[in-house]
Structures are given as C-alpha cells and as structure tokens.
Design an enzyme around this catalytic site. Sequence first.
Site, PDB file in Angstrom:
ATOM      1  N   GLY A  51       0.797  -1.229   0.000  1.00  0.00           N
ATOM      2  CA  GLY A  51       0.000   0.000   0.000  1.00  0.00           C
ATOM      3  C   GLY A  51       0.823   1.271   0.000  1.00  0.00           C
ATOM      4  N   GLU A  74       5.191  -9.305   8.106  1.00  0.00           N
ATOM      5  CA  GLU A  74       4.750 -10.189   7.025  1.00  0.00           C
ATOM      6  C   GLU A  74       5.136 -11.628   7.320  1.00  0.00           C
ATOM      7  OE1 GLU A  74       2.856  -9.104   4.772  1.00  0.00           O
ATOM      8  OE2 GLU A  74       3.092  -6.934   4.984  1.00  0.00           O
ATOM      9  N   ASP A 110       6.862  -6.957  14.838  1.00  0.00           N
ATOM     10  CA  ASP A 110       5.816  -6.070  15.326  1.00  0.00           C
ATOM     11  C   ASP A 110       6.365  -4.664  15.615  1.00  0.00           C
ATOM     12  OD1 ASP A 110       3.677  -4.850  16.455  1.00  0.00           O
ATOM     13  OD2 ASP A 110       3.552  -6.179  18.205  1.00  0.00           O
ATOM     14  N   ALA A 111       5.987  -3.710  14.761  1.00  0.00           N
ATOM     15  CA  ALA A 111       6.493  -2.332  14.902  1.00  0.00           C
ATOM     16  C   ALA A 111       6.028  -1.683  16.213  1.00  0.00           C
ATOM     17  CB  ALA A 111       6.023  -1.491  13.720  1.00  0.00           C
ATOM     18  N   ALA A 139      -1.022   0.118   9.215  1.00  0.00           N
ATOM     19  CA  ALA A 139      -2.465  -0.102   9.310  1.00  0.00           C
ATOM     20  C   ALA A 139      -2.611  -1.474   9.934  1.00  0.00           C
ATOM     21  CB  ALA A 139      -3.106  -0.064   7.933  1.00  0.00           C
ATOM     22  N   TYR A 224      -7.116   9.793   6.304  1.00  0.00           N
ATOM     23  CA  TYR A 224      -8.134   9.806   5.249  1.00  0.00           C
ATOM     24  C   TYR A 224      -9.329  10.610   5.746  1.00  0.00           C
ATOM     25  CZ  TYR A 224     -11.466   8.322   1.724  1.00  0.00           C
ATOM     26  OH  TYR A 224     -12.385   8.323   0.709  1.00  0.00           O
ATOM     27  N   TYR A 234     -16.229   6.480   8.705  1.00  0.00           N
ATOM     28  CA  TYR A 234     -14.794   6.791   8.681  1.00  0.00           C
ATOM     29  C   TYR A 234     -14.477   8.067   9.466  1.00  0.00           C
ATOM     30  CZ  TYR A 234     -10.013   6.142   7.510  1.00  0.00           C
ATOM     31  OH  TYR A 234      -8.664   5.915   7.643  1.00  0.00           O
ATOM     32  N   VAL A 272      -7.738   4.312  -1.987  1.00  0.00           N
ATOM     33  CA  VAL A 272      -7.183   3.375  -2.969  1.00  0.00           C
ATOM     34  C   VAL A 272      -7.466   1.956  -2.485  1.00  0.00           C
ATOM     35  CG1 VAL A 272      -5.303   4.854  -3.843  1.00  0.00           C
ATOM     36  CG2 VAL A 272      -4.946   3.475  -1.785  1.00  0.00           C
ATOM     37  N   VAL A 273      -7.315   0.981  -3.383  1.00  0.00           N
ATOM     38  CA  VAL A 273      -7.523  -0.410  -2.977  1.00  0.00           C
ATOM     39  C   VAL A 273      -6.252  -0.910  -2.293  1.00  0.00           C
ATOM     40  CG1 VAL A 273      -8.162  -2.727  -3.732  1.00  0.00           C
ATOM     41  CG2 VAL A 273      -8.933  -0.737  -5.044  1.00  0.00           C
TER      42      VAL A 273
HETATM   43  P1  NAD Z   1      -1.720  -1.666   4.047  1.00  0.00           P
HETATM   44  O1  NAD Z   1      -2.564  -2.695   4.714  1.00  0.00           O
HETATM   45  O2  NAD Z   1      -1.484  -1.810   2.585  1.00  0.00           O
HETATM   46  O3  NAD Z   1      -0.260  -1.598   4.744  1.00  0.00           O
HETATM   47  C1  NAD Z   1      -0.084  -1.720   6.106  1.00  0.00           C
HETATM   48  C2  NAD Z   1       1.389  -1.867   6.401  1.00  0.00           C
HETATM   49  O4  NAD Z   1       1.540  -1.948   7.830  1.00  0.00           O
HETATM   50  C3  NAD Z   1       2.039  -3.157   5.848  1.00  0.00           C
HETATM   51  O5  NAD Z   1       3.361  -2.870   5.454  1.00  0.00           O
HETATM   52  C4  NAD Z   1       2.081  -4.092   7.067  1.00  0.00           C
HETATM   53  O6  NAD Z   1       3.105  -5.071   7.033  1.00  0.00           O
HETATM   54  C5  NAD Z   1       2.342  -3.080   8.155  1.00  0.00           C
HETATM   55  N1  NAD Z   1       1.960  -3.530   9.477  1.00  0.00           N
HETATM   56  C6  NAD Z   1       0.732  -3.805   9.967  1.00  0.00           C
HETATM   57  N2  NAD Z   1       0.818  -4.152  11.266  1.00  0.00           N
HETATM   58  C7  NAD Z   1       2.124  -4.085  11.595  1.00  0.00           C
HETATM   59  C8  NAD Z   1       2.855  -4.307  12.786  1.00  0.00           C
HETATM   60  N3  NAD Z   1       2.264  -4.652  13.918  1.00  0.00           N
HETATM   61  N4  NAD Z   1       4.203  -4.159  12.743  1.00  0.00           N
HETATM   62  C9  NAD Z   1       4.857  -3.814  11.597  1.00  0.00           C
HETATM   63  N5  NAD Z   1       4.205  -3.555  10.456  1.00  0.00           N
HETATM   64  C10 NAD Z   1       2.858  -3.696  10.459  1.00  0.00           C
HETATM   65  O7  NAD Z   1      -2.362  -0.280   4.431  1.00  0.00           O
HETATM   66  P2  NAD Z   1      -2.545   1.122   3.682  1.00  0.00           P
HETATM   67  O8  NAD Z   1      -3.931   1.184   3.165  1.00  0.00           O
HETATM   68  O9  NAD Z   1      -1.397   1.419   2.813  1.00  0.00           O
HETATM   69  O10 NAD Z   1      -2.521   2.108   4.941  1.00  0.00           O
HETATM   70  C11 NAD Z   1      -1.367   2.800   5.370  1.00  0.00           C
HETATM   71  C12 NAD Z   1      -1.795   4.120   5.967  1.00  0.00           C
HETATM   72  O11 NAD Z   1      -2.437   4.895   4.940  1.00  0.00           O
HETATM   73  C13 NAD Z   1      -2.810   3.985   7.110  1.00  0.00           C
HETATM   74  O12 NAD Z   1      -2.553   4.982   8.060  1.00  0.00           O
HETATM   75  C14 NAD Z   1      -4.123   4.263   6.417  1.00  0.00           C
HETATM   76  O13 NAD Z   1      -5.126   4.740   7.288  1.00  0.00           O
HETATM   77  C15 NAD Z   1      -3.692   5.358   5.442  1.00  0.00           C
HETATM   78  N6  NAD Z   1      -4.623   5.601   4.318  1.00  0.00           N
HETATM   79  C16 NAD Z   1      -5.078   4.579   3.541  1.00  0.00           C
HETATM   80  C17 NAD Z   1      -5.991   4.868   2.526  1.00  0.00           C
HETATM   81  C18 NAD Z   1      -6.544   3.775   1.641  1.00  0.00           C
HETATM   82  O14 NAD Z   1      -7.493   4.039   0.888  1.00  0.00           O
HETATM   83  N7  NAD Z   1      -5.990   2.582   1.666  1.00  0.00           N
HETATM   84  C19 NAD Z   1      -6.393   6.191   2.278  1.00  0.00           C
HETATM   85  C20 NAD Z   1      -5.856   7.212   3.055  1.00  0.00           C
HETATM   86  C21 NAD Z   1      -4.974   6.907   4.088  1.00  0.00           C
END
Ligand code: NAD
Length: 398
Positions: A51, A74, A110-111, A139, A224, A234, A272-273
């Site tokens: 993402g 992952e 785990d971050a 996320a 978002y 949301y 986005v997806v």
């Molecule tokens: P995603 O699910 O694609 O990516 C999440 C990432 O977090 C991955 O790299 C995953 O490995 C990592 N992760 C999750 N838990 C973890 C942990 N405990 N330790 C380490 N890494 C961990 O998500 P995304 O949609 O890209 O979201 C990322 C950010 O963007 C979020 O804050 C989300 O709210 C924001 N956002 C997303 C959208 C959307 O439409 N997808 C829109 C606006 C903002």
Amino acid sequence: MIILPKVRGFICTTAHPSGCFENVLQQINYVKAQQGLSGSGRVLVVGASTGYGLASRISAAFGCQASTIGVSFEKAAKGKRTASAGWYNTAAFEQQAHKDGLYAKSLNGDAFSSEIKQQVIDLIKADWGQVDMVIYSLASPRRTDPTSGETYSSVLKPIGESYHNKTIDPFTSVVSEVTIDSATEQEVADTVTVMGGEDWQMWIDALRDNDLLADGFKTTAYSYIGPGLTHPIYKDGAIGMAKRHVQQTADNLNMQLSDINGSAYCAVNKAVVTQSSAAIPVVPLYIAILFKVMHELELHEDCIEQMYRLFQDYLCVATPSLDDERRIRLDDKEMQEDVQRGVEVSWQEVSSSNIESLANLEEYKDKFLQLFGFGLASVDYTVEVDPAVSIPSIPDEA
Ligand code: NAD
C-alpha cells in the site's frame, strides 16, 4: 508449485511471488519515468511492505536515491503456504534497490514492540548514524501495548448511532444494504490506541532519545477524510477519532522537533484499494464508483502516483503548502467538486442491476487481486514457482 488466488471475504490467503515482483517493478518504473527528486537521504518507513508505505519507500529510493530501512509484519512461505504479498514485495524492492546500488534493509516484526524499535535503533546507529525522515504507514487491526502487554483491537464502526448504507461484495457484484452498530466508548478508545498517533510518537521519542534525528528531520503519517457518505463510518467514526489523534500527534511532534529544524506532517491521502481499505464496509463500493468518475475526468491516481506527489510537492520542498489545519492534502483530486458530484449521482442510483455501468467493479477486483500478485498480464500463472523467496537483508529462518 502453481499458485492461484484464494479469496476469503476481503482477503486473499495466497500471494504470487512473480506477480508481486512485477507490481513492485511497475511502481519503480513509474517513479523512474518521473523527474528525479532531491533531498531525503536516509529514510525509515514503518509499514513499508504494501500500500502507501511501499509506494513511499519506492518514491524515496527511486525518486530521491534515498537509503531506506523498511519495517513490516509479514509472513515467510512455509511448506505449501505462500508468503504474504508484503513479504514478496519487500524481497522485490530490496533486489531492485540493490541492483541500482541503493542501501535497503528490512526488518520483519511487530512495529508496536520495543524490540523492533531497538533493532531499528541499533541498525541506524551502525549503518547511518542518524535518520533524515520517518514515514509512518502502519495499518493494523490490533496493537499490543509494549509497556502493559495488553492487546487492543480497533473497530470500523460509527459513533453515537448506527450507520446504514449500501455496500458491495466485489466478487459476487451484489449491492446490498448494511447496518453497522455504533461503537462503545471502550471500542472508540481502543481504536485510538491502535490506529492513533501514540506509537508514531513512541518511534520518534525512541529515535530522539538515542540522538538519531538529523537536523532538518521530517516525519509524516497518513490519514483519510473522504466524502460525506462515508463520514459516519470513517471520518466521524472510531477510526476517524484515531486519525484526529494522528493529526494532534503531528502538531505536537512538529513543535517538539523545532529545535532540530524538524517538521511533522499528517498527509491526507486518497482512497485506494489496499488490504486495509478492502476491510472497511461501504468503502469498496465507493472506490469502484470513484475509479469510474476519476478516470472519466482523467484524474485517476493510485498509491504510487500519490506518494511520488507527496515527495515531489511536499517532502522535497522547504515550505510545503498545507491546508488550514496544517495537513498535506493529497486527496485534493478525490475531493474536487466535480468528482464528488459524479460519485453522489451514481451512489444514489447504484444497485446490483446497474453496477457494471455505474462503477468500475472489474477494475476494483483486478486491483484487489493485483495486491496479491495475481492478474498481471506479464506473468504466466501456469508456470510452477517456488513460494520460498528470501529477503536479502533478512536471514532465513532455520
Ligand atoms: P496496508 O494494509 O497496505 O499496509 C499496512 C502496512 O503496515 C504493511 O506494510 C504491514 O506489514 C504493516 N503492518 C501492519 N501491522 C504491523 C505491525 N504490527 N508491525 C509492523 N508492520 C505492520 O495499508 P494502507 O492502506 O497502505 O494504509 C497505510 C496508511 O495509509 C494507514 O494509516 C491508512 O489509514 C492510510 N490511508 C489509507 C488509505 C486507503 O485508501 N488505503 C487512504 C488514506 C490513508
């Protein structure tokens, strides 16, 4: 083995290494085709494997020639079980970065934990001395508090009253009505604990306590807002409270970083997806309609276009232009009046019988499967592949 998609609800339990590799390569090629950027030397991305985080890492590395450390959570392949998409993406990213002579190391764990923070601190001390930028793109549905050991779960629920709207099962194309009960006070508080800014603040504090923040350091987390129709679930829902906390954290960090000429931002990105957005009720139907409207207006963007723009227009300039709440607005095109008017008209009319004409549902499904490396034209899915792929900087488990 032959790897095919296995979709269960809003997740796919398999991932294809060659398809994920291709996805990463396409994003890298997009960035390489743009104008080169300057100025973000050593970049830590927390949530770097899929993402927005992955697209941020690619933009930093291939747009700014930055050294990157990526943290994600992952799964490696085990026996016949494929690795997760983020695992394959990270392997592909590192391979390509190394090929271009770029520093790229990754940590998997785990971050939210103190252990991973310490490992990153040790790595930065050993390899970089200091860090110039932290992108925080986690996320997660749950978080274990590193001090108390207690685990909190987030919810995707409205606050105050229940929310009723249309939703879709993208794989049956059935548009139905959904009612989501409101969150309890405890659920709202827990969602803020998981997805609010506390952990972001802890990362920056930990780096600062170890004197690892370079002069002019920048940090950004993502948020978002979206249209009125999704506000109850949301922006004004439990997750929206967490995002408000992220914004407050950005403001607090921005003040705290002033002594090192640093800045902290909250960037509001477009819908986005991703694996995370697929899990939110109502949102996939909104995104499928949004795709159609934004394509028609020639405004379409995905993660990589957004994140390249983040670096080009905001993070690589001295004084980025912010909105009146001090936010970076990458959702500007999504929120344009003509886009939202178009979505609103289709939203009122959409049903199972007209979904194909009012929304780009096929595109939504394609994008969803592509997250897991499926449906890419350049990949032959009839060819046997080895699911076990190593990430160059991560030692293989014995
Ligand atoms: P995603 O699910 O694609 O990516 C999440 C990432 O977090 C991955 O790299 C995953 O490995 C990592 N992760 C999750 N838990 C973890 C942990 N405990 N330790 C380490 N890494 C961990 O998500 P995304 O949609 O890209 O979201 C990322 C950010 O963007 C979020 O804050 C989300 O709210 C924001 N956002 C997303 C959208 C959307 O439409 N997808 C829109 C606006 C903002």
